[in-house]
Design a protein around this motif. Structure first.
Motif, PDB file in Angstrom:
ATOM      1  N   UNK A 604      28.967  82.548  63.873  1.00 26.00           N
ATOM      2  CA  UNK A 604      29.115  84.001  63.878  1.00 26.00           C
ATOM      3  C   UNK A 604      28.467  84.617  65.103  1.00 26.00           C
ATOM      4  N   UNK A 605      27.270  84.184  65.435  1.00 27.65           N
ATOM      5  CA  UNK A 605      26.569  84.728  66.599  1.00 27.65           C
ATOM      6  C   UNK A 605      27.297  84.340  67.891  1.00 27.65           C
ATOM      7  N   UNK A 606      27.699  83.090  68.008  1.00 29.05           N
ATOM      8  CA  UNK A 606      28.405  82.667  69.221  1.00 29.05           C
ATOM      9  C   UNK A 606      29.699  83.451  69.389  1.00 29.05           C
ATOM     10  N   UNK A 607      30.417  83.672  68.296  1.00 31.01           N
ATOM     11  CA  UNK A 607      31.667  84.430  68.372  1.00 31.01           C
ATOM     12  C   UNK A 607      31.400  85.870  68.812  1.00 31.01           C
ATOM     13  N   UNK A 608      30.325  86.453  68.337  1.00 30.66           N
ATOM     14  CA  UNK A 608      29.971  87.823  68.718  1.00 30.66           C
ATOM     15  C   UNK A 608      29.645  87.905  70.203  1.00 30.66           C
ATOM     16  N   UNK A 609      28.865  86.954  70.715  1.00 36.02           N
ATOM     17  CA  UNK A 609      28.482  86.981  72.131  1.00 36.02           C
ATOM     18  C   UNK A 609      29.707  86.779  73.033  1.00 36.02           C
ATOM     19  N   UNK A 634      16.228  72.505  67.927  1.00 37.11           N
ATOM     20  CA  UNK A 634      16.820  73.838  68.024  1.00 37.11           C
ATOM     21  C   UNK A 634      18.209  73.737  68.647  1.00 37.11           C
ATOM     22  N   UNK A 635      19.139  74.531  68.099  1.00 39.63           N
ATOM     23  CA  UNK A 635      20.463  74.684  68.690  1.00 39.63           C
ATOM     24  C   UNK A 635      20.434  75.933  69.558  1.00 39.63           C
ATOM     25  N   UNK A 636      20.815  75.768  70.813  1.00 40.71           N
ATOM     26  CA  UNK A 636      20.799  76.884  71.764  1.00 40.71           C
ATOM     27  C   UNK A 636      22.233  77.204  72.174  1.00 40.71           C
ATOM     28  N   UNK A 670      16.925  82.959  65.570  1.00 37.16           N
ATOM     29  CA  UNK A 670      15.471  82.931  65.533  1.00 37.16           C
ATOM     30  C   UNK A 670      14.886  83.585  66.776  1.00 37.16           C
ATOM     31  N   UNK A 671      15.567  83.449  67.904  1.00 38.26           N
ATOM     32  CA  UNK A 671      15.130  84.088  69.138  1.00 38.26           C
ATOM     33  C   UNK A 671      16.341  84.236  70.041  1.00 38.26           C
ATOM     34  N   UNK A 672      16.377  85.303  70.822  1.00 38.12           N
ATOM     35  CA  UNK A 672      17.473  85.500  71.756  1.00 38.12           C
ATOM     36  C   UNK A 672      16.958  86.246  72.972  1.00 38.12           C
ATOM     37  N   UNK A 685      20.715  82.485  72.647  1.00 38.71           N
ATOM     38  CA  UNK A 685      20.017  82.554  71.374  1.00 38.71           C
ATOM     39  C   UNK A 685      19.771  81.142  70.876  1.00 38.71           C
ATOM     40  N   UNK A 686      18.728  81.004  70.031  1.00 38.73           N
ATOM     41  CA  UNK A 686      18.359  79.683  69.530  1.00 38.73           C
ATOM     42  C   UNK A 686      18.186  79.732  68.023  1.00 38.73           C
ATOM     43  N   UNK A 687      18.506  78.579  67.377  1.00 34.05           N
ATOM     44  CA  UNK A 687      18.407  78.442  65.932  1.00 34.05           C
ATOM     45  C   UNK A 687      17.615  77.174  65.633  1.00 34.05           C
ATOM     46  N   UNK A 688      16.569  77.315  64.844  1.00 30.06           N
ATOM     47  CA  UNK A 688      15.793  76.152  64.436  1.00 30.06           C
ATOM     48  C   UNK A 688      16.546  75.446  63.311  1.00 30.06           C
ATOM     49  N   UNK A 689      16.711  74.124  63.440  1.00 29.59           N
ATOM     50  CA  UNK A 689      17.440  73.347  62.437  1.00 29.59           C
ATOM     51  C   UNK A 689      16.525  72.254  61.912  1.00 29.59           C
TER      52      UNK A 689
END
Length: 700
Positions: A604-609, A634-636, A670-672, A685-689
């Protein structure tokens, strides 16, 4: 009374009426004189025979279908070979007409003589197009014994030279010449009982052929030029040696005679093979009967040795040039294929069996950071040293652009611009695949090349439809250097097959048929990658073609690491396929990295960006997703565009619509942040997994 003087003067008196059918039609005249006609279209191969010609040639009309092949078996083999050689000679030397006597098999098993006369029609450049001619029964003219002029002996000699010359005209390599003399028909053509052929090899005489069967004598496979053998003698003296009796054989060459007398040889003719005033070998014709060689026969053998020498010298030159060309081609290909963790790669190159020039086919495998590998297959137009030089330069720049970290579309676009700037008249087709062995995601870019194949673990094989652009060089010339990216997933055990058109294209068949044939071959082929590559080369080697072949097989074994993957997708404005491919890439990467719990958020975030970048800038967007390892996984996600305007997040209550999407980014990631770039900016942006020990199981 009839005025005889008037008749002699060509005047027809009224008292002598003309016949009603005077003058007779040409068809009637030809039929009464047992003469037929034919029309042979050399371009299409069509052959027309009128009813009289069919009768003369003893060909039932229902068995004739308009092809020269329909006449096979009607003419004895020796006569057919002589006639073929005669016609070929006149087609090549610019003659307008030819004539020949030959025999036809009759229905009762006998033979009768026939004469053919043809007129050759040519185009403005002298190329033969058509033969119009007559065929007539010559039995009464020649009688059962055949034509007296030229006599039978001279005809036989002419037939031998023409037959051997015609046969050797098709020999391209030295091995082709050797194979001809190993064939039992060579002895029949030459009229001898046995033959031996030796070629000079590093100062020694190598016995390369015997016929019609091997009668190997120990100690004669390799002999020296100064040995006491007839082959050695004719090579030393450059003069033929004729042995007319067993006694002459025994006295001249006692060691050899003791070993061949049981074979029943009584006479022989040994001929030196000379090319450019240098000996290259010798031919021996052996006979079971003692015979004296007439002057005509000796002249025949000298002419025969000259023809054979030219054929062997031509074949030697072909082999040397082909070996040199193939060596140069091989030197421009990668010396070794690197070991890539998580994958097996097999490559093969096979030069064309026809033609001695180098080709522009190439392959390459490029190790990339983050558990990725780049695979390249390409083909430069042409088959010469210039094509090979362009190929070498293209291979280097493609490797350089890939290792610099450019996306597959950028790698291809820059390679096209490079080729265009070379100011060469050549273009190149190419496919570049960037495979992330951690996730199995493969991004493919195709520039006018053949689609690759995908072999599944169960052996089934299917064609991968890859979106394509113009060939390298042409896309830059026409300003169309945007290359779409196709994303596919490569599961462990599956094989990506990339190849040049020499593997699938054959004369007389289309590309689709070749692809189906290849798919069936791969489906039934071995699972072992190297054995499969060898099989493909063997199949290509069995057929004669004018194109080279290169093949690269890439099989994924499984994740090489637990992290560190990186994928990138170029998305052009108003490109729904590119946007869909980007979404597919992100979804597959997140699933393969074991981040399924956060896959919806990341997508969702990637599609928005990406949507923001396409809506609020004039250019394309480049989306990159990577796995960062460390204390926590983390996925960036990064989205780059060419606008320097920084995005602004709007809080609830503010007017305007733009910027609302960043609220979603802020809540889910988590952070952008935003990083200015030299040509624009990057929003990331990054997501902790969670760190799982069974990433592959979770990804399944």
């Amino acid at each position: 009374m009839v005025d005889r003087g008037a008749v002699d003067r060509g005047v027809t008196p009224a008292a002598v009426p003309s016949p009603d059918d005077w003058p007779a039609r040409p068809e009637l005249i030809l039929a009464l004189n047992q003469t037929g006609s034919f029309d042979w279209d050399l371009d299409t191969g069509r052959l027309h025979l009128d009813p009289a010609a069919l009768e003369i040639l003893q060909m039932p009309p229902e068995r004739f279908h308009g092809s020269i092949a329909d006449l096979a078996g009607r003419v004895p083999r020796d006569d057919a070979a002589r006639l073929d050689a005669l016609v070929s000679q006149h087609l090549k030397n610019g003659s307008d007409t030819y004539g020949a006597y030959y025999r036809i098999r009759t229905g009762d098993g006998g033979m009768r003589w026939t004469y053919t006369q043809g007129r050759i029609q040519r185009d403005a450049e002298g190329r033969p197009l058509r033969i119009l001619g007559l065929v007539r029964d010559a039995t009464q003219e020649l009688g059962q014994a055949g034509p007296r002029e030229p006599d039978a002996e001279r005809r036989h000699q002419t037939t031998v030279v023409e037959t051997i010359t015609a046969a050797l005209a098709h020999a391209r390599t030295v091995q082709d010449v050797i194979d001809f003399f190993k064939d039992s028909r060579a002895v029949e053509h030459l009229g001898s009982d046995l033959l031996v052929l030796g070629l000079l090899d590093s100062g020694r005489i190598h016995l390369v052929a015997e016929g019609p069967s091997e009668h190997f004598i120990p100690g004669t496979l390799y002999t020296r030029v100064d040995d006491d053998f007839p082959m050695s003698e004719v090579i030393r003296t450059l003069a033929p040696r004729f042995i007319e009796s067993p006694e002459e054989f025994a006295s001249g060459y006692p060691w050899l005679w003791e070993r061949i007398k049981d074979i029943g040889i009584a006479s022989a003719a040994y001929l030196p093979l000379i090319a450019q005033a240098r000996p290259i070998g010798a031919l021996g014709l052996l006979y079971r009967d003692a015979r004296g060689f007439t002057r005509q026969e000796r002249n025949l053998f000298i002419a025969l040795s000259s023809s054979l020498s030219q054929a062997i010298a031509r074949a030697m030159l072909f082999d040397q040039e082909h070996d040199l060309a193939e060596g140069l081609q091989q030197s421009m290909l990668p010396r070794r294929i690197p070991e890539v963790p998580g994958a097996q790669i097999a490559v093969r190159y096979r030069s064309a069996r026809m033609g001695r020039d180098i080709g522009g086919d190439w392959y390459d495998a490029i190790p990339l950071p983050g558990g990725r590998v780049g695979a390249v297959i390409g083909d430069v137009q042409g088959h010469d040293t210039h094509a090979a030089a362009v190929m070498g330069q293209l291979r280097i720049v493609l490797r350089a652009y890939a290792t610099e970290g450019h996306s597959p579309a950028t790698v291809m676009a820059r390679a096209s611009s490079f080729l265009h700037e070379l100011e060469t008249d050549r273009f190149a087709t190419c496919t570049y695949a960037e495979a992330d062995l951690t996730t199995g995601v493969v991004q493919l870019v195709r520039a006018g090349h053949i689609d690759p194949l995908l072999r599944h673990t169960d052996g089934t094989c299917r064609r991968l439809p890859v979106s394509g652009g113009l060939p390298l060089g042409l896309s830059a010339e026409f300003g169309r250097i945007d290359y779409p990216v196709t994303t596919v997933e490569l599961d462990p055990g599956e094989t990506l097959m990339m190849f040049t058109d020499g593997l699938v294209e054959q004369p007389g068949s289309d590309l689709d048929e070749g692809m189906r044939r290849l798919s069936g071959l791969v489906r039934e082929g071995p699972y072992d990658l190297d054995k499969l590559a060898d099989l493909l080369c063997d199949v290509v080697g069995e057929r004669v073609g004018e194109d080279d072949m290169a093949v690269l097989l890439l099989r994924r074994h499984g994740p090489a690491t637990r992290g560190g993957g990186r994928l990138q997708q170029h998305i052009a404005p108003a490109d729904p396929d590119g946007l869909s491919a980007g979404r597919h890439m992100i979804r597959a990467a997140v699933r393969a990295w074991g981040a399924r719990e956060r896959s919806d958020e990341v997508e969702l975030v990637a599609d928005e960006l990406v949507t923001n970048a396409l809506l609020h800038t004039d250019g394309a967007a480049v989306v990159t997703i990577r796995m960062i390892t460390g204390p926590e996984r983390r996925v960036r996600v990064e989205v780059e565009d060419k606008s320097s305007a920084l995005p602004r997040r709007r809080e609830p209550g503010e007017s305007g619509v733009s910027g609302r999407g960043l609220l979603l980014v802020d809540r889910l990631a988590d952070v952008w942040g935003v990083e200015p770039r030299g040509t624009g900016k990057s929003v990331w942006c990054e997501f902790v997994v969670p760190d799982r020990h069974h990433v592959a199981d979770d990804a399944g």
